[in-house]
Design an enzyme around this catalytic site. Structure first.
Site, PDB file in Angstrom:
ATOM      1  N   CYS A  90       0.832  -1.210   0.000  1.00 28.62           N
ATOM      2  CA  CYS A  90       0.000   0.000   0.000  1.00 28.62           C
ATOM      3  C   CYS A  90       0.868   1.262   0.000  1.00 28.62           C
ATOM      4  CB  CYS A  90      -0.910  -0.041   1.232  1.00 28.62           C
ATOM      5  SG  CYS A  90      -1.765   1.496   1.586  1.00 28.62           S
ATOM      6  N   CYS A  93      -0.037   3.872   2.725  1.00 26.13           N
ATOM      7  CA  CYS A  93       0.385   3.388   4.046  1.00 26.13           C
ATOM      8  C   CYS A  93       1.844   3.758   4.313  1.00 26.13           C
ATOM      9  CB  CYS A  93       0.240   1.873   4.145  1.00 26.13           C
ATOM     10  SG  CYS A  93      -1.441   1.272   3.964  1.00 26.13           S
TER      11      CYS A  93
END
Length: 166
Positions: A90, A93
């Site tokens: 991600c 993230c």
């Protein structure tokens, strides 16, 4: 190898240097002294053989290992906990994680941060209804008191943490 040798020579010259005299002597000579750490009333001075000193880092961020670890360190925690549900793949993230860690560290232990990889702990992600990453939960006394999904800037993160602590 050459860098390591150069570093050793530099550190040896700094440590063996005669303490300075004059107006700035107290400041500089204190910097050349080995650090002392105090733990439960005991003072520990590093061995003179060691030439590189490190500082103790306050660990406010930790990775969750499994369900019982989550229960023990998050749900049963007396300190409020920010739980960062993330994934290695991600992109957002990878941006939010360090930003959030920095903001949690600024709180000086009033709040801690648990990191949960959703690929390793799918059961926790399902239990806490995580449908997208990054998802951040604020847990106080075992209850989810706040939540957000996606990236936030530092001002928004600070407000999120203040609300959790206060």
């Amino acid at each position: 190898m050459a860098q390591r040798l150069l570093l050793r020579r530099f550190l040896a010259s700094v440590i063996s240097r005669k303490p300075p005299e004059g107006q700035w002597a107290p400041f500089v000579s204190r910097a050349l002294q080995p650090p002392q750490c105090s733990l439960d009333g005991l003072t520990v001075t590093p061995s003179p053989v060691r030439t590189v000193y490190t500082t103790t880092v306050c660990r406010t961020t930790f990775n969750i290992q499994d369900g019982p670890d989550f229960q023990d360190r998050v749900v049963n925690s007396e300190t409020p906990v920010v739980v960062d549900f993330h994934a290695q793949w991600c992109g957002p993230c990878k941006i939010l994680g360090p930003r959030l860690e920095k903001m949690v560290a600024k709180q000086h232990g009033k709040v801690v941060m648990a990191k949960v990889d959703i690929d390793d702990h799918t059961d926790l992600a399902i239990e806490y209804e995580v449908s997208a990453v990054p998802t951040v939960l604020a847990i106080k006394n075992g209850d989810v008191v706040d939540k957000f999904v996606g990236i936030k800037d530092e001002d928004q993160l600070e407000a999120f943490l203040k609300k959790l602590i206060g």
